[in-house]
Enzyme design. Structure first.
Site, PDB file in Angstrom:
ATOM      1  N   HIS A 105       0.826  -1.199   0.000  1.00 31.89           N
ATOM      2  CA  HIS A 105       0.000   0.000   0.000  1.00 31.89           C
ATOM      3  C   HIS A 105       0.865   1.257   0.000  1.00 31.89           C
ATOM      4  CE1 HIS A 105      -3.933  -2.011   1.557  1.00 31.89           C
ATOM      5  NE2 HIS A 105      -3.402  -2.635   0.515  1.00 31.89           N
TER       6      HIS A 105
ATOM      7  N   GLU B  55       0.804   4.017   1.723  1.00 33.74           N
ATOM      8  CA  GLU B  55       1.264   4.523   3.016  1.00 33.74           C
ATOM      9  C   GLU B  55       2.467   3.733   3.516  1.00 33.74           C
ATOM     10  OE1 GLU B  55      -3.302   4.907   2.887  1.00 33.74           O
ATOM     11  OE2 GLU B  55      -1.785   3.492   2.204  1.00 33.74           O
TER      12      GLU B  55
ATOM     13  N   CYS C 195      -6.331   1.879   5.232  1.00 34.33           N
ATOM     14  CA  CYS C 195      -6.923   0.626   5.689  1.00 34.33           C
ATOM     15  C   CYS C 195      -6.429   0.350   7.110  1.00 34.33           C
ATOM     16  CB  CYS C 195      -6.538  -0.519   4.742  1.00 34.33           C
ATOM     17  SG  CYS C 195      -4.792  -1.003   4.859  1.00 34.33           S
TER      18      CYS C 195
ATOM     19  N   CYS D 276      -2.498  -0.224   7.342  1.00 28.09           N
ATOM     20  CA  CYS D 276      -1.767   1.024   7.117  1.00 28.09           C
ATOM     21  C   CYS D 276      -1.952   1.968   8.302  1.00 28.09           C
ATOM     22  CB  CYS D 276      -2.210   1.691   5.822  1.00 28.09           C
ATOM     23  SG  CYS D 276      -1.644   0.826   4.343  1.00 28.09           S
TER      24      CYS D 276
END
Length: 154
Positions: free
Chosen positions: A85, A87, A110, A113
Protein backbone atom coordinates in the site's frame (compact mmCIF):
# COMPACT_ATOMS: atom_id res chain seq x y z
CA UNK A 1 11.12 56.50 -21.46
CA UNK A 2 10.48 54.19 -24.42
CA UNK A 3 10.13 50.48 -23.71
CA UNK A 4 11.89 47.88 -25.81
CA UNK A 5 9.69 45.85 -28.17
CA UNK A 6 7.76 43.16 -26.28
CA UNK A 7 8.18 44.88 -22.92
CA UNK A 8 5.33 46.37 -20.95
CA UNK A 9 5.20 48.89 -18.19
CA UNK A 10 5.32 47.48 -14.66
CA UNK A 11 2.63 48.87 -12.35
CA UNK A 12 3.70 50.59 -9.14
CA UNK A 13 1.81 48.04 -7.09
CA UNK A 14 1.42 44.38 -7.88
CA UNK A 15 -1.94 42.85 -7.00
CA UNK A 16 -1.76 40.24 -4.28
CA UNK A 17 -2.56 36.80 -5.59
CA UNK A 18 -4.03 34.09 -3.45
CA UNK A 19 -1.59 31.24 -2.96
CA UNK A 20 -2.66 27.64 -2.44
CA UNK A 21 -2.40 26.35 1.12
CA UNK A 22 0.17 23.70 2.00
CA UNK A 23 -2.71 21.26 2.38
CA UNK A 24 -3.74 21.98 -1.21
CA UNK A 25 -0.18 21.60 -2.48
CA UNK A 26 0.44 18.26 -0.76
CA UNK A 27 -3.01 16.95 -1.72
CA UNK A 28 -2.04 17.62 -5.35
CA UNK A 29 1.30 15.88 -4.84
CA UNK A 30 -0.46 12.78 -3.45
CA UNK A 31 -2.75 12.71 -6.51
CA UNK A 32 0.22 12.99 -8.88
CA UNK A 33 2.17 10.27 -7.06
CA UNK A 34 -0.90 8.00 -7.34
CA UNK A 35 -0.46 8.10 -11.13
CA UNK A 36 2.59 5.82 -10.70
CA UNK A 37 0.42 3.03 -9.26
CA UNK A 38 -0.02 -0.10 -11.33
CA UNK A 39 -3.23 -1.05 -9.50
CA UNK A 40 -6.14 -1.59 -11.84
CA UNK A 41 -8.79 -1.01 -9.12
CA UNK A 42 -7.64 1.98 -7.10
CA UNK A 43 -4.55 4.10 -7.59
CA UNK A 44 -3.39 5.45 -4.24
CA UNK A 45 -0.69 8.03 -3.55
CA UNK A 46 0.82 9.18 -0.28
CA UNK A 47 3.24 11.94 0.71
CA UNK A 48 4.80 12.41 4.15
CA UNK A 49 5.88 15.91 5.15
CA UNK A 50 7.43 17.57 8.16
CA UNK A 51 5.03 19.32 10.53
CA UNK A 52 6.40 22.73 9.46
CA UNK A 53 5.67 21.87 5.79
CA UNK A 54 9.27 22.60 4.84
CA UNK A 55 10.39 19.07 3.91
CA UNK A 56 8.92 16.25 1.92
CA UNK A 57 10.12 13.23 3.88
CA UNK A 58 8.90 10.50 1.53
CA UNK A 59 6.22 9.51 -0.92
CA UNK A 60 4.76 6.20 -2.03
CA UNK A 61 2.10 4.61 -4.17
CA UNK A 62 0.44 1.21 -4.14
CA UNK A 63 2.29 -1.31 -6.25
CA UNK A 64 4.25 -4.50 -6.38
CA UNK A 65 7.66 -5.08 -4.80
CA UNK A 66 10.71 -3.38 -6.34
CA UNK A 67 11.63 -5.15 -9.54
CA UNK A 68 8.41 -7.21 -9.49
CA UNK A 69 5.79 -7.28 -12.21
CA UNK A 70 4.10 -3.96 -12.80
CA UNK A 71 0.63 -5.37 -12.14
CA UNK A 72 -1.73 -6.54 -9.41
CA UNK A 73 -1.79 -10.19 -8.34
CA UNK A 74 -5.61 -10.31 -8.29
CA UNK A 75 -7.19 -7.01 -9.36
CA UNK A 76 -10.78 -8.33 -9.35
CA UNK A 77 -11.21 -9.31 -5.70
CA UNK A 78 -11.25 -6.44 -3.15
CA UNK A 79 -8.57 -6.97 -0.53
CA UNK A 80 -6.70 -9.60 -2.56
CA UNK A 81 -4.45 -7.35 -4.62
CA UNK A 82 -1.37 -8.13 -2.47
CA UNK A 83 0.34 -4.92 -3.57
CA UNK A 84 2.26 -2.89 -1.01
CA UNK A 85 0.00 0.00 0.00
CA UNK A 86 1.01 3.60 -0.66
CA UNK A 87 1.26 4.52 3.02
CA UNK A 88 3.56 1.58 3.80
CA UNK A 89 5.73 2.32 0.77
CA UNK A 90 6.09 5.92 1.95
CA UNK A 91 6.82 4.94 5.56
CA UNK A 92 9.47 2.44 4.43
CA UNK A 93 11.34 5.31 2.76
CA UNK A 94 10.77 7.81 5.55
CA UNK A 95 13.14 8.69 8.36
CA UNK A 96 10.84 7.61 11.16
CA UNK A 97 13.03 9.19 13.83
CA UNK A 98 11.29 12.41 12.73
CA UNK A 99 8.14 12.58 14.79
CA UNK A 100 5.19 14.91 14.38
CA UNK A 101 4.88 14.44 10.64
CA UNK A 102 1.80 14.83 8.45
CA UNK A 103 0.65 12.17 6.01
CA UNK A 104 -1.37 13.12 2.93
CA UNK A 105 -3.03 10.22 1.15
CA UNK A 106 -5.53 9.98 -1.66
CA UNK A 107 -7.66 7.47 0.28
CA UNK A 108 -8.21 6.99 3.99
CA UNK A 109 -5.90 4.25 5.26
CA UNK A 110 -6.92 0.63 5.69
CA UNK A 111 -6.53 -1.06 9.08
CA UNK A 112 -2.97 -2.31 8.54
CA UNK A 113 -1.77 1.02 7.12
CA UNK A 114 -3.42 2.85 10.02
CA UNK A 115 -1.51 0.68 12.50
CA UNK A 116 1.77 1.43 10.69
CA UNK A 117 0.97 5.15 10.72
CA UNK A 118 0.27 5.12 14.47
CA UNK A 119 3.61 3.40 15.06
CA UNK A 120 5.43 5.89 12.81
CA UNK A 121 4.76 8.79 15.15
CA UNK A 122 2.68 10.81 12.68
CA UNK A 123 0.53 13.53 14.20
CA UNK A 124 -2.02 13.96 11.40
CA UNK A 125 -3.44 12.23 8.34
CA UNK A 126 -5.15 14.19 5.59
CA UNK A 127 -7.09 11.97 3.19
CA UNK A 128 -8.75 13.03 -0.02
CA UNK A 129 -11.51 10.41 -0.10
CA UNK A 130 -12.77 7.65 2.13
CA UNK A 131 -11.78 4.01 1.83
CA UNK A 132 -14.57 1.40 1.77
CA UNK A 133 -14.12 0.73 5.49
CA UNK A 134 -13.84 3.42 8.20
CA UNK A 135 -11.92 1.10 10.57
CA UNK A 136 -8.55 2.62 9.65
CA UNK A 137 -9.73 6.08 10.67
CA UNK A 138 -11.02 4.67 13.96
CA UNK A 139 -7.58 3.18 14.67
CA UNK A 140 -5.83 6.44 13.81
CA UNK A 141 -8.10 8.42 16.12
CA UNK A 142 -7.69 5.92 18.95
CA UNK A 143 -3.93 6.28 18.44
CA UNK A 144 -4.19 10.05 18.98
CA UNK A 145 -3.75 11.02 15.32
CA UNK A 146 -5.76 13.93 13.96
CA UNK A 147 -7.69 12.86 10.84
CA UNK A 148 -8.79 15.38 8.23
CA UNK A 149 -11.29 14.43 5.51
CA UNK A 150 -10.12 16.74 2.72
CA UNK A 151 -13.22 15.98 0.63
CA UNK A 152 -15.20 17.95 3.23
CA UNK A 153 -13.10 21.02 2.29
CA UNK A 154 -13.92 20.83 -1.41
Amino acid sequence: MTLAPGMREVPDEFPLRERPSWDEIFARVARIVAERSSCQRTQVGCVVVSRDYQRVLAFGYNGNYAGGPNQCDDPRTPGQCQCIHAEVNALLKCDNSIKDKIIYTTHSPCVMCAKAIVNSGASAVVYLEGYRSPEGIEILRSGGIRCVDWSANQ
